[in-house]
Scaffold this motif. Structure first.
Motif, PDB file in Angstrom:
ATOM      1  N   MET A   1     -65.807  27.608  62.949  1.00 34.21           N
ATOM      2  CA  MET A   1     -65.363  26.864  64.108  1.00 34.21           C
ATOM      3  C   MET A   1     -65.915  25.445  64.006  1.00 34.21           C
ATOM      4  O   MET A   1     -67.087  25.245  63.751  1.00 34.21           O
ATOM      5  N   THR A   2     -65.076  24.460  64.194  1.00 34.89           N
ATOM      6  CA  THR A   2     -65.478  23.058  64.193  1.00 34.89           C
ATOM      7  C   THR A   2     -65.592  22.586  65.632  1.00 34.89           C
ATOM      8  O   THR A   2     -64.752  22.917  66.463  1.00 34.89           O
ATOM      9  N   THR A   3     -66.634  21.817  65.932  1.00 36.42           N
ATOM     10  CA  THR A   3     -66.802  21.311  67.288  1.00 36.42           C
ATOM     11  C   THR A   3     -66.952  19.798  67.274  1.00 36.42           C
ATOM     12  O   THR A   3     -67.434  19.212  66.296  1.00 36.42           O
ATOM     13  N   GLU A   4     -66.513  19.184  68.356  1.00 37.87           N
ATOM     14  CA  GLU A   4     -66.657  17.743  68.544  1.00 37.87           C
ATOM     15  C   GLU A   4     -66.654  17.473  70.041  1.00 37.87           C
ATOM     16  O   GLU A   4     -65.730  17.892  70.743  1.00 37.87           O
ATOM     17  N   PRO A   5     -67.662  16.789  70.545  1.00 37.92           N
ATOM     18  CA  PRO A   5     -67.620  16.432  71.962  1.00 37.92           C
ATOM     19  C   PRO A   5     -66.556  15.356  72.187  1.00 37.92           C
ATOM     20  O   PRO A   5     -66.476  14.392  71.434  1.00 37.92           O
ATOM     21  N   LEU A   6     -65.724  15.558  73.177  1.00 33.55           N
ATOM     22  CA  LEU A   6     -64.663  14.604  73.501  1.00 33.55           C
ATOM     23  C   LEU A   6     -64.819  14.153  74.951  1.00 33.55           C
ATOM     24  O   LEU A   6     -65.117  14.960  75.824  1.00 33.55           O
ATOM     25  N   GLU A   7     -64.621  12.886  75.194  1.00 36.06           N
ATOM     26  CA  GLU A   7     -64.671  12.367  76.548  1.00 36.06           C
ATOM     27  C   GLU A   7     -63.251  12.307  77.088  1.00 36.06           C
ATOM     28  O   GLU A   7     -62.322  11.895  76.387  1.00 36.06           O
ATOM     29  N   ALA A   8     -63.079  12.760  78.322  1.00 37.65           N
ATOM     30  CA  ALA A   8     -61.743  12.785  78.916  1.00 37.65           C
ATOM     31  C   ALA A   8     -61.846  12.442  80.398  1.00 37.65           C
ATOM     32  O   ALA A   8     -62.904  12.531  81.010  1.00 37.65           O
TER      33      ALA A   8
ATOM     34  N   GLY B   1     -54.018  16.705  87.354  1.00 40.42           N
ATOM     35  CA  GLY B   1     -54.050  18.082  86.875  1.00 40.42           C
ATOM     36  C   GLY B   1     -54.178  18.257  85.376  1.00 40.42           C
ATOM     37  O   GLY B   1     -54.116  19.376  84.879  1.00 40.42           O
ATOM     38  N   SER B   2     -54.355  17.164  84.629  1.00 37.14           N
ATOM     39  CA  SER B   2     -54.493  17.254  83.171  1.00 37.14           C
ATOM     40  C   SER B   2     -55.659  16.414  82.691  1.00 37.14           C
ATOM     41  O   SER B   2     -56.064  15.455  83.347  1.00 37.14           O
ATOM     42  N   PHE B   3     -56.169  16.746  81.518  1.00 30.97           N
ATOM     43  CA  PHE B   3     -57.224  15.955  80.907  1.00 30.97           C
ATOM     44  C   PHE B   3     -56.593  14.918  79.978  1.00 30.97           C
ATOM     45  O   PHE B   3     -55.778  15.245  79.125  1.00 30.97           O
TER      46      PHE B   3
END
Length: 78
Positions: A1-8, A13-15
Motif C-alpha cells: 500500500m502506498t500512502t501520501e498525505p493530501l491537502e483538500a 459535499g466533495s473534497f
C-alpha cells in the motif's frame, strides 16, 4: 500500500485537492481518506476560556504560581 498525505478543501459535499497527488492514481480507483481537521482560532480561544472551569480560586492561584515557576511545571521528572 502506498500512502501520501493530501491537502483538500471540503466544498459542496466533495473534497477538492489543493494540489495533485504525487502517487499515480487511475480514474475510478478507490482510495481511503483519513480526515484531520484544523482547529479554528475561535475554537482554541473557547477552550482556553474554560481552562480554569471547576477550579476554586485557591486552585487557580496555585496553578498560576506553578506555571510561573516553569522548571517545576511538569513536576519532578528525573
Amino acid at each position: 500500500m502506498t500512502t501520501e498525505p493530501l491537502e483538500a478543501i471540503f466544498e459542496h459535499g466533495s473534497f477538492r485537492l489543493v494540489r495533485p497527488p504525487n502517487i499515480p492514481l487511475r480514474e475510478g480507483q478507490r482510495v481511503r481518506l483519513v480526515v484531520e481537521t484544523e482547529e479554528s482560532p475561535d475554537t482554541i480561544l473557547a477552550l482556553a476560556a474554560n481552562v480554569y472551569a471547576g477550579l476554586s480560586p485557591q486552585d487557580i492561584t496555585e496553578v498560576e504560581q506553578i506555571a510561573l515557576q516553569r522548571q517545576n511545571f511538569f513536576g519532578d521528572q528525573g
